[in-house]
Each structure stands twice: as structure tokens, then as C-alpha cells.
Design an enzyme around this catalytic site. Structure first.
Site, PDB file in Angstrom:
ATOM      1  N   PRO A  89      10.170  65.581  65.330  1.00 15.58           N
ATOM      2  CA  PRO A  89       9.904  64.357  66.107  1.00 15.58           C
ATOM      3  C   PRO A  89      11.222  63.664  66.425  1.00 15.58           C
ATOM      4  O   PRO A  89      11.961  63.282  65.514  1.00 15.58           O
ATOM      5  CB  PRO A  89       9.031  63.519  65.154  1.00 15.58           C
ATOM      6  CG  PRO A  89       9.309  64.054  63.787  1.00 15.58           C
ATOM      7  CD  PRO A  89       9.682  65.495  63.945  1.00 15.58           C
ATOM      8  N   CYS A 114      14.085  57.944  58.363  1.00 16.02           N
ATOM      9  CA  CYS A 114      14.800  57.174  59.384  1.00 16.02           C
ATOM     10  C   CYS A 114      15.929  56.371  58.744  1.00 16.02           C
ATOM     11  O   CYS A 114      15.679  55.563  57.842  1.00 16.02           O
ATOM     12  CB  CYS A 114      13.838  56.253  60.118  1.00 16.02           C
ATOM     13  SG  CYS A 114      14.624  55.354  61.474  1.00 16.02           S
TER      14      CYS A 114
END
Length: 655
Positions: free
Chosen positions: A316, A401
Site C-alpha cells: 500500500p 507509518c
């Protein structure tokens, strides 16, 4: 000799190397006299570079390397040279957080009302307050010129929903600006959805008015709020032993709802041991016959399995991992795709822009979505929302992240240090989902303190079906190589749960070495952005010396997919251009196989200045924003007046 270039620079053959001045002079002169871009015959708009102090200067690392090459490849070892550079000339890092935003009002001054485009001008959504044009003739008089004679929407679906506003409208406009329809082709698409997981107006209204029912999530969260035997609040999900957790995970449907974490909340002595979460649910409205699955919650061992071992997984990718790009990668052999990271709070609020990240093309046969959040209430509710409203094969939690905006709010990598919240999120999402739950993590937060090997066994106990490990810490970001030895160690610890490895894969040799580490599969991220045909190379076990014209055809396909996805009107064209330019900031790092001194190219080796085998190959090697814009103009026509673009990451380009 090319082999003597500075560390971190790709080994390009000496006869192709050039200085910065030679490189840009060649591009300004448009290559050899009479040469055409890849033999395509496209006209190019030549523009001189403007000297503007507000733009980034060329990165000093790039300047240093070009100077090294001009000095017979001798490596400059003056460690203090870069420190003496003025502050504003140091290599830019991080994100361009104040990038210019081109609004639709800047694309075209006069816009046609959507009600006219959709053929219901008498029912204007804005009524007397409408500021858009309703006279088609007046709009056509000011509309920008068309960009081509063929419309991808009309050729694919038999009808272009953008009508007169389409920038390729001459392909499907008849007398009196009437939109022509190819009825035979349109019938083939009747009842078919090329793109799934769209946000309906009714669902958006429910979310905005907070009328959507989160029954399972609310039951789980009420369980978390119950008091523990020590008198404290029930915020912790670690109140029971591992044996008790495993017993709960294997409970029968009559004993508990799936792998419900009710074991984490132990009742007071003398208290009714039956929690609210286990009480008989109210009748559910059904359409069609009622099955056992409608009444009894599936246990974790009865859930659909995620059988992707050995498959190639496209990571992703925020911004660049959009639907048109995923279609390109699917065509080249990607087996598993995942949508861009979506923020759970934005999804719960019904934001259209966030829901757009969940869209799935019909060619994506194994597809998942990735969620980011910091708290069990929002993440569990969002998981239940998606479980009821969209079609996916798995849901992934982003615990990798590294950016400050996410980390400082407790999401992304921060969850690795918040094991209590992390457990509540994984258990809650696993409870409400009917599809497998996966987790993507990094090695840790700090550079020299690995944490993944401690967390992975817990993730397995909490109910996740798979873990993906990026072999770098948060502090490393993308500096230095990924630690594949540590990934191999974690793969053994994770067994029997599958573990996919991620980091620094840019060739089939890299992929082969990764698979030898004992991982269940590999996830490819930046490598796919630099060369999306990497999936083909891995499956065919070869290096593909792809030509500039073939690469240009890939860009053509991307623009067609973009126009199909974002629209063929002016706004859609410029949105396609924006994402094309973002992708070009990675594509320019690719060095053709025939130009390398030795194979393969390494992902962290930055290319020096070099001359390609033709003009287009050289143009595609430029790291200058203006040259990316030139490439976009070959595909999407001239940019609008006062057009500006900055890549997402500062280090990706200069002017």
C-alpha cells in the site's frame, strides 16, 4: 572507470556518463538534429528553465557526484565539504508540506453546471444560487481546446458521462452538442461495475448524521470499559494469561463470539459471569434465507483463510499507490494489491476523498485495504463499517507509518510502543471482521533497538492472520539497507503465522535472496514505483532491458487508466497529470539495463548524469520537475496557465 564512482552512485558505463551541463544542454537542444521522442512523432513544447529563488536548487549530493565523475571518477573524500555549503543549499529532506494546491477554479474560469452535463438541467442542485453556466453554447465558446480525437471512456464503455465537458469531446459529440452513445458497447457494461467499493449517498448521510449501527463494535467496547478485579478501569486487554486467551480464541460459538477478548475483562467475584456482549442479540433484518452464519459468529479457525504464500504483494503506497497504478502493476504480474493507507476517523465521517482510497478495480482479484488509527474505538468501528459495506479479501493495520503527523497522534509506528492499545485494536478488529486481519510493522522505533521479535508472537496470539515486516526502524526511514537477517529471525518466530518481508527489492536476484530467508512471501514498494515491470522480471527470472518507447507506452496506459478513473474533463485531466508527475519522481531513478556497468541496480544507488540511447530515454532520466512536466505534456497536452508542481518528497527533484 565507472566502477570507481562514489559510494551510493549507480555504476553506469563510462561512455554514457555526462556532466550536468552536457545533460541539460542535450535536453534543451532536444537531442540529435531530427530526433523524435521514442519515434512517437509527438510535438514537444520547449520551455526555458526559469531562475526562481523559491524553487529548490540542485541537491549538493547530486552536484558532488557529477563533479566526481568529471574528475575521471575519483572519489572526493573531503568530509567537511558538504558542511561548508550554505544552509539553503543543503540536500532537502522530508516532505514539501506547503505544496501549491491547484483548485478547479484555476483550471477553467467558466464551468458548466453538473446538472446540464448529466442531462437534467431543469433540476439544478443549486437552484437560483447556482454560479455555474447553464448555456452549453456559452460554455463551448470559452472551453479549452480538446486534447485529442479519441476518448478512452467512449471507446471502453460506449458512453462518456462527461459529455461536452470532456477534453476529448469531439470523439462523441453530435449535432447540437449532443452526446453520442455506442449502444452496442454500452449494453455490454449494463449491470457491471468496473470499480467497486463506492461510497453511496445514503451511506454517507448515515455516517454524517451518526446513524450507522456499530453493534458488534459497541459490544466489544463496552467489555473494555468494565472494571477489573484490581478495582481499576478496564482499559487494558492484558488482564488474562496466554492460556486463557488461547482458550477464548478456541471457544465454541455458544461460549463466546469468535475470539472475543472478554477474557481480558474478568468479572468481580459473585458477579454474573455472563457479559453484555454475550446476551442474545436483537433480531436482524434479512433478505433471503437465514443461514448459520447469520446467527452464529464465525470462530477464527472458521474464517476465510488468506492463501497468498509465495505470491508477489504490491505494498500500500500513499499517493502513488492509486487505482490506475495498481492496474499497471497487475498487468505486469502483481498477485496481491492493497489500497492506499486510509485514516479511520475520516472514513467514519464519510469523507469522499478518503473513501476513494478503498475503491477496487474488477481486475484486482486479491485486494485488501489498509487502515490507520490510534484507538480501539475508532479502529473497531471502522472495521465493522467496512465489513458491512465493501468487498475486500483482507484488512491491514498500518503499524509502520513513520511520519510525524501520524506518529505523534499515537498511530503508525507509535502503536509498537503502546502494546495495550495495539492489542485492543487487533482483538477488536478481528472480532468484527469476517475477512482475515493482517498487520504491517517495522523493526522498531529507534534505529538500534529492534522490537518486532517481541511483538510478533503477541500479534499471532491476538488473532492476526499475517504480518508484514519492513526491515527498517522508524528513525531509519529509508536510509541504509533493510535488515533481512533480522527479518529471517522474525520469520522463524512468527511461524506458523505467515510473515512477508519488505525492503530494497529492485531485481529478481533481490527477490530470490529474500525468499531464501524463510519468509512466506515478499512485499514490493519503491521497487514497483521505480520499475513496475519488476513483477515480470521476478516471475520470468530475467533482466528486462525495456526500451524508452515501451516505457512511454506504460505512461500512456497510466494516463488512460487515470482519465477513466478520475474523469476526462479538465479537472480529471489535471488530477491525472498530478499523479503522473508524482510517479515520474520515482520512475526517473530507473537506469536502463543496457547502460549499467554491472547488474543489478541497487535501490539506494542514485543515478549519475548520463545520456540515454535516445532522446526520450535521456528525458526520462531527468530529475528536473520541468522535464517531468514536458513528459506529461506529451500525454495530456499543455499545462494550464501558471501551473506549478512540487513532488511530495523534497529529495525527489530540484529546479
Amino acid at each position: 572507470m565507472a566502477a570507481a564512482v562514489a559510494a551510493g552512485v549507480a555504476p553506469v558505463r563510462a561512455r554514457f556518463l555526462a556532466s550536468k551541463e552536457q545533460f541539460h544542454a542535450y535536453l534543451r537542444a532536444r537531442g540529435e538534429p531530427g530526433a523524435q521522442a521514442g519515434g512517437s512523432g509527438e510535438e514537444e513544447v520547449e520551455k526555458e528553465e526559469e531562475e526562481d529563488g523559491s524553487w529548490q536548487s540542485e541537491p549538493p549530493a547530486k552536484r558532488a557526484r557529477s563533479e566526481d565523475l568529471s574528475q575521471d571518477g575519483e572519489n572526493r573524500e573531503d568530509a567537511g565539504a558538504e558542511e561548508k555549503e550554505p544552509l539553503e543549499r543543503k540536500r532537502a529532506r522530508g516532505q514539501n508540506k506547503s505544496r501549491p494546491c491547484m483548485k478547479p477554479t484555476r483550471y477553467e474560469q467558466s464551468r458548466l453546471c453538473p446538472s446540464v452535463t448529466q442531462g437534467c438541467a431543469e433540476k439544478c442542485y443549486f437552484g437560483p444560487r447556482c454560479r455555474f453556466l447553464h448555456d452549453v453554447s456559452e460554455y463551448m465558446a470559452t472551453k479549452p481546446t480538446d486534447l485529442g480525437r479519441s476518448c478512452v471512456l467512449f471507446e471502453t464503455f460506449g458512453k462518456c458521462i462527461y459529455g461536452v465537458t470532456c477534453r476529448f469531446a469531439q470523439a462523441h459529440l453530435g449535432d447540437g452538442f449532443q452526446n453520442v452513445v455506442n449502444t452496442d458497447l454500452a449494453k455490454q457494461w449494463e449491470g457491471k461495475l468496473p470499480v467497486k467499493n463506492n461510497l453511496s449517498k445514503d451511506l454517507q448521510h448515515q455516517l454524517r448524521k451518526r446513524k450507522f449501527s456499530f453493534k458488534k463494535a459497541d459490544e466489544y467496547l463496552r467489555g473494555l470499559a468494565k472494571p477489573h478485579r484490581d478495582g481499576g478501569k478496564g482499559g487494558k486487554a492484558t488482564g488474562c494469561s496466554t492460556e486463557e486467551q488461547e482458550a477464548s480464541n478456541c471457544a465454541t460459538p455458544q461460549e463466546g463470539l469468535g475470539d472475543s477478548p472478554e477474557c481480558a475483562v474478568l468479572p468481580e467475584q459473585g458477579e454474573d459471569p455472563k457479559p453484555d456482549a454475550l446476551q442474545s442479540p436483537s433480531p436482524i433484518k434479512t433478505a433471503g434465507p437465514v443461514t448459520d452464519e447469520d446467527i452464529i459468529k464465525l470462530r477464527s479457525c472458521e474464517k476465510k483463510k488468506l492463501e497468498i504464500q509465495g505470491k508477489l504483494y504490491l505494498a500500500p503506497l500513499t499517493t502513488c499507490g492509486n487505482l490506475p497504478f495498481r492496474r499497471i502493476c497487475k498487468r505486469f504480474g502483481a498477485d496481491v494489491t492493497c489500497g492506499e493507507m486510509a485514516v479511520c476517523t475520516n472514513l467514519l465521517q464519510g469523507q469522499s476523498s478518503e473513501w476513494a482510497l478503498l475503491k477496487r478495480h474488477h481486475t484486482e482479484d486479491i485486494f485488501g485495504v489498509q487502515l490507520e488509527g490510534a484507538f480501539p474505538d475508532t479502529m473497531t468501528k471502522c472495521a465493522e463499517l467496512l465489513n458491512q459495506t465493501i468487498e475486500v479479501d483482507f484488512v491491514d493495520i498500518n503499524v509502520g507509518c513513520p511520519i510525524d503527523l501520524v506518529y505523534k497522534k499515537g498511530g503508525g509506528c507509535a502503536l509498537m510502543t503502546r502494546s495495550n492499545k495495539f492489542e485492543q485494536i487487533v482483538r477488536g478488529m478481528n472480532l468484527v471482521l469476517d475477512v482475515p486481519l493482517t498487520v504491517k510493522i517495522r523493526t522498531g522505533v529507534q534505529e538500534k533497538i529492534n522490537m518486532a521479535h517481541k511483538i510478533i508472537p503477541k500479534i499471532r496470539e491476538w488473532g492476526a492472520s499475517m504480518v508484514t515486516l519492513h526491515g527498517r526502524s522508524r528513525e531509519q526511514r529509508y536510509t541504509r539497507g533493510a535488515d533481512w537477517d533480522y527479518i529471517a529471525e522474525c520469520a522463524k518466530i512468527a511461524s506458523p503465522m505467515p510473515l512477508f518481508g519488505n525492503g530494497d527489492i529492485l531485481s529478481y536476484e533481490d527477490a530470490n535472496r529474500a525468499m531464501q530467508m524463510g519468509v512466506s512471501g515478499i512485499m514490493i514498494a519503491r521497487g514497483a514505483l521505480i520499475k513496475p515491470w519488476l513483477f515480470t522480471e521476478i516471475k520470468e527470472q530475467r533482466h528486462w532491458d525495456i526500451s524508452s518507447s515501451e516505457r512511454f507506452d506504460i505512461l500512456k496506459d497510466f494516463t488512460n487508466y487515470g482519465l477513466e478513473h478520475w474523469g476526462s474533463d479538465t479537472q480529471g485531466v489535471e488530477k491525472t497529470r498530478k499523479f503522473l508527475l508524482e510517479w515520474l519522481s520515482f520512475l526517473c531513478r530507473y537506469i536502463p539495463v543496457g547502460l549499467l556497468e554491472h547488474l543489478p541496480q541497487k535501490i539506494n544507488e542514485r543515478p549519475p548524469y548520463y545520456m540515454g540511447r535516445d532522446y526520450l530515454e535521456t528525458l526520462m532520466a531527468s530529475q528536473n520537475v520541468d522535464n517531468w512536466i514536458k513528459i506529461s505534456e506529451l500525454l495530456l497536452g499543455p499545462v494550464p496557465t501558471s501551473f506549478t508542481f512540487l513532488p511530495k518528497h523534497k529529495a525527489n527533484s530540484y529546479r
